[in-house]
Design a protein around this motif. Sequence first.
Motif, mmCIF file in Angstrom:
data_model
loop_
_atom_site.group_PDB
_atom_site.id
_atom_site.type_symbol
_atom_site.label_atom_id
_atom_site.label_comp_id
_atom_site.label_asym_id
_atom_site.label_seq_id
_atom_site.Cartn_x
_atom_site.Cartn_y
_atom_site.Cartn_z
ATOM 1 N N ALA A 285 10.263 -1.697 1.330
ATOM 2 C CA ALA A 285 10.531 -0.422 2.011
ATOM 3 C C ALA A 285 11.528 0.399 1.208
ATOM 4 O O ALA A 285 11.360 1.608 1.042
ATOM 5 N N ALA A 286 12.561 -0.275 0.711
ATOM 6 C CA ALA A 286 13.524 0.437 -0.139
ATOM 7 C C ALA A 286 12.797 1.055 -1.319
ATOM 8 O O ALA A 286 13.053 2.207 -1.702
ATOM 9 N N GLY A 287 11.834 0.316 -1.871
ATOM 10 C CA GLY A 287 11.082 0.822 -3.015
ATOM 11 C C GLY A 287 10.356 2.111 -2.688
ATOM 12 O O GLY A 287 10.477 3.116 -3.391
ATOM 13 N N TYR A 288 9.592 2.115 -1.566
ATOM 14 C CA TYR A 288 8.799 3.327 -1.324
ATOM 15 C C TYR A 288 9.652 4.493 -0.835
ATOM 16 O O TYR A 288 9.311 5.645 -1.057
ATOM 17 N N ILE A 289 10.760 4.193 -0.184
ATOM 18 C CA ILE A 289 11.589 5.313 0.279
ATOM 19 C C ILE A 289 12.348 5.949 -0.882
ATOM 20 O O ILE A 289 12.407 7.174 -1.015
ATOM 21 N N LEU B 85 1.891 7.616 2.526
ATOM 22 C CA LEU B 85 2.959 6.630 2.332
ATOM 23 C C LEU B 85 3.606 6.284 3.676
ATOM 24 O O LEU B 85 3.770 5.114 4.035
ATOM 25 N N VAL B 86 3.943 7.336 4.430
ATOM 26 C CA VAL B 86 4.598 7.105 5.723
ATOM 27 C C VAL B 86 3.644 6.371 6.670
ATOM 28 O O VAL B 86 4.052 5.495 7.445
ATOM 29 N N VAL C 15 1.957 0.831 9.285
ATOM 30 C CA VAL C 15 1.217 -0.444 9.337
ATOM 31 C C VAL C 15 2.184 -1.602 9.115
ATOM 32 O O VAL C 15 2.149 -2.614 9.826
ATOM 33 N N ALA C 16 3.086 -1.449 8.139
ATOM 34 C CA ALA C 16 4.039 -2.524 7.831
ATOM 35 C C ALA C 16 5.031 -2.725 8.971
ATOM 36 O O ALA C 16 5.316 -3.861 9.364
ATOM 37 N N GLN D 173 0.836 -1.203 0.000
ATOM 38 C CA GLN D 173 0.000 0.000 0.000
ATOM 39 C C GLN D 173 0.872 1.254 0.000
ATOM 40 O O GLN D 173 0.582 2.220 -0.697
ATOM 41 N N ALA D 174 1.946 1.235 0.810
ATOM 42 C CA ALA D 174 2.822 2.400 0.877
ATOM 43 C C ALA D 174 3.400 2.694 -0.498
ATOM 44 O O ALA D 174 3.487 3.848 -0.932
ATOM 45 N N LEU D 175 3.761 1.641 -1.197
ATOM 46 C CA LEU D 175 4.349 1.780 -2.527
ATOM 47 C C LEU D 175 3.372 2.430 -3.505
ATOM 48 O O LEU D 175 3.766 3.117 -4.439
ATOM 49 N N ARG D 176 2.062 2.205 -3.295
ATOM 50 C CA ARG D 176 1.049 2.712 -4.215
ATOM 51 C C ARG D 176 0.701 4.177 -3.977
ATOM 52 O O ARG D 176 0.015 4.789 -4.795
#
Lengths: 102, 491, 316
Positions: B420-424, B298-299, B304-305, B288-291
Motif C-alpha cells: 500500500a505504501a508503494g502504490y500511494i 489504482l484506488v 479489493v485489497a 494490481q493497484a501497484l501496476r
Amino acid sequence: MSHAFAYALVGAGLFLLGLYALVAYAHLLRKILALNIMGSGVFLVLVALAKRTGDAEPDPVPHAMVITGIVVAVSATALALALMLKVSGKTGQAVLPGRHQD
Amino acid sequence: MEAILANADWGVIVILLPLTGGIVCFLWPAVSKTAGLITVAAVVLAVAGLGRQIMEHGAYRHTVGGWGAPLGIDLFADGLSLFMLIMTALVGLGISCYAKSYFNPRDAVWFWPVWLFLLAALNALFLAADIFNLYVTLELTGLAAVTLTALTGRIDALSSAMRYLLAMLAGSLAYLLGVALLYHDSGSVDIATLAQRIEPNATVWAALGLMSAGLALKTALFPLSFWLPPAHASAPAPVSALLSALVVKASFYILLRLWLELFADFAEGVSTLLGLLGAAAILWGSLQALRQTRIKLLVAYSTVAQIGYLFLVYPLASASSGLAAGIAAYLAFSHALAKSAMFLAAGNLMRFGGHDRIADLDRAVQRLPLTVSAFALAGVSIMGLPPSGGFTGKWLLLDAAMSQGRWDLAAVMIIGGLLAAGYIFKVLGYAFMQAKEPHDARAVPAGMEWAALLLAVGSILLGLMASEIFALIHPDLVANAGGAVERVWTA
Amino acid sequence: MDVIVVLEWAFDAVLGLGLLWLAWRTLNSPDLFKAIVLFISFGLLMALAWVRLNAPDIALAEAAIGAGLTGALLLAALARLRTTTDNTMPAQLPAGSWFQRGLLIVLLSGSAAGLGYAVWILPSHTSGLSMAVTANLDVSGARNPVTAVLLNFRGYDTMLEMIVLLLAVLGIWSLGGLPPRPERPAVAVLDTFSRFLIPVFILAAAYLLWVGADAPGGAFQAGSVLGAAGVLLLLSGWRPGVRLMQWPLRLALTIGAITFIILGVLTLLYEQQLLAYPVAQAGRMIILLESLATVSIAVTLAILFLGESPDPEEKK
C-alpha cells in the motif's frame, strides 16, 4: 413422501442450469434469460417446500415472498435490458468487452 | 421538546426520511439538490438521536406493524448496527457536500433521488433483523448502485454497470436460495428466532454456502472481485466514493451479522477459507493497484485489497468473536472515510487536469494542495500508519493474529501495508513532479477540495478516538479492546 | 383412487421435466427470438406448477408478470437490439474456454448433488408460519392470507418493493431512455383486438383488486393486468401526451409509495408502530393501499415497456 420435494428438486435444477448459462454464454440477452430462470428456480424451491406437509392450505408466507420476488425480477430485468441496449448501441455488440480493460 | 426528541422513534425515521426525500426529488427535480442536502443532514441528526437512545437504554427494537417476529418484521439496532449507520450518515454527508458542486444539472436530477433511495436502503439494511427483509434491502441497494454507476452514459461506465448488475443479481439469488432453505429448515426468517432453532445439518450447510457465496460476490471478495475495479473506476467520483465506502460494506455487514448470530459455532472450516481468500485479496489487490497507471483504477484495486483485511477477522474470530466483529466494523469505518476521501481527491484531479493518468499529475501538489493533502492523509490510513484509524484497526488485527500464533496472516498484513505504501507513494511522487508536457487546468470548486480533505481528516481522527468507538460498538468489549488499544499506544 | 394418484404423479413428472427441458432449450437455442418464445412458454408452465402447488396468487402473478410482461419486455428489447447490432454475431457465443466450461460443469454438478441432498433431508413436518398467520388473520383486515402477509404482516417489505419498482424507472430514465421501438404499420387485427381486450383487462384488474382481500388476487396481480392493458395500448400506437408524461406521470409512479409512507407516519404517530393498523380500520387501509399501489404498479410496468425518457431533449 409428497411431490412437493420433486418440485423443489426441479427448482434447484433450474437455479443451477441458469447459473451455468449465466457464466458460460457471452450474449447479454442470454445472460438476462439465465438470471430469470435462476430466479424461477429459487421461487419454486421456496413455494414447493411450503407444501411438503400436504396440507390443503400451504404456508402463505413463502407465497407472499415469491410475489415480492417476481416484482423484483421484472424490475431488474427491465433495467438490465435497457443497459444491454445502451451497451450494444455504443459498441454494436450485445456482449461485455473482455475482462479488465485497464 | 426535549421529551419528543428523547422518545421519537429515530430508527424508523432514519429509514422514512431519505425515502421521502427521494420521492420529493423525483417529483420536483428543480429542488432536488437542496432537498437532497437537507435530507442527508437530517439523517445525520436522526442517527445521532438514535445513538443517544441506544447509549441510554441499550439496543433498539421496533416491531413493524405491531406483530413482532417471527410473524412480522422487526427492526433492530445494537452498537454494531449503530456504528454502521453513523458511518453511512457521516461519509454520506461528506460525499453529498462534494456532489453538490460536482454534477452538471442534467446528472444532478438523477443523482439525488437515486442516492437518497440508496441511503434509505442502506439504513434499512443496517436496521434489519430479518433475512428476507435483508434480501429486499440488498436488491434496492444493488439497483440504486448500478443506476448511479451508469450515470455518465459513457461506454466504459455502461459496460461496467452491466457487469455489476449481473453480478449483483446472481449474488442476490444465491442469497435468496439460502434464505429459502433456512426458512424451511427452521420456520422463520427472523435472525433471533433462527439463532435459537438452528442446528448444523446439511440444509443449514447448503444455506450457509449459498448465502456466503452470494454475499462474498456482492462484497467483491477475491476471486469474486472481477466486477469491482471497472465499476468503481468508471463511475463519477462521488459515486465511486459511495460504492467503495458504503455499498460493499453493506453486504459485508450482513455476512458478519449472520456469522455472529448463526454460523460461528459450527463453521470454522469456512472461516478458514474466508480468511485465506481475504489474504489472497490483500496480496492480489495490492499488486494490481501497484501496476495501475490511472488513479481511479489504482484506488479501486486498493479497495479489493482493503476488503481482504475485513475477511481476516473470520479465522481470528474463534477466540473472541465479539472483539473480532468490533475490529471489522472499525476497519470498515476507517476504510470508508479514507477511501471516499481518495476517490473524491481523484475526482478533483480529474476535474483539474481532465484525466487521471498518474504519470501526468504535473505538480498537482502546488496547484491543488488541499486535494493532494487529502489523498496523502487518506493514504496514511490505508497504509496503516499511526495515528490513523487504519493503523489502530490493523494493529488490533495484527495483535489478534500474533496472540493466536497466526504468523502467516500477520505476514500478509505487513506485506499488504508495504505494498500500500508503494502504490500511494507512486501517486504522491508524481504529484510533486512536473509532467513532460504541461496541461491546461480547470478550476476545482473549493467545496470539492474541502469535502475530500475533511473526510481524510476524519480517517485520522478515528484513530485518536479508538477507545470511545469500541465502547460504542459493544459495551462488553471495552475492557478487552481498551486493553488492546492501550497496548497499541504503549507499543 | 389409485389411478388418480398415478395420474397426478405422471402429470407432475411431465410438468417438472418439461420445465427443465424448456429452460435448457431457452438457454441454448441458437435463435434469440425462439429462445424468448420458449421462455414465455416456460413462464406459462411455471404458472401451471404454481397451481399444482396450491399457489393461485403466484400463478396469477407469474402469468401476468413472469410470462406476460417480462416476455413483452424481452421481445421489445430484441426488436431494438436488431436495429443497433450486427446480426452476424453468433447468439451462442461461449464465454471462456472449453476447459473453464468443463470445470464449471464439474463444480455445478457437485453443487447440484449437495443442494439436492439439502432439500431431500428436510423433515416433512414443518414449523412454518401458517399457524401464526391463521391465528391473526381475523384481525389483519384481509381474508386472503397471502394479501394479509403482503399488506399487513410483512407490509414493510411491500413498501420497499414499491421503491424497487420506482428505481427501475429511474434507472432507465437516467440512461436517457431507450430508442423508440422500430414502428410497424398499425395492424388492423391488433387494433381491433386491443379495442376489445383493453376493457376486458381493465375489468379483470378491477375484479382482481376487489377480490384480492378475500380470494386469490390483489394489488400486484391487478397492477400487472392493468399494466398489460397499458402495453396493449402502447402497442396499438397510442402515446401519452407530453403534458401527461410530466407531473401526472411522476405522481402516478410514486402514489403507491407515498400512500405507504403517509400511512406509515400516521400509524407511527397514533399507534407508535410503523404500519400498525387499528383493527377496526385495517380492512379499509388495506383496500386503500392496494388500490393506489395497483395504479403505481400498472403505470410502472407500462412505462418500463415504453422505455422512453419523459424529457424530449434526453434522447441522446
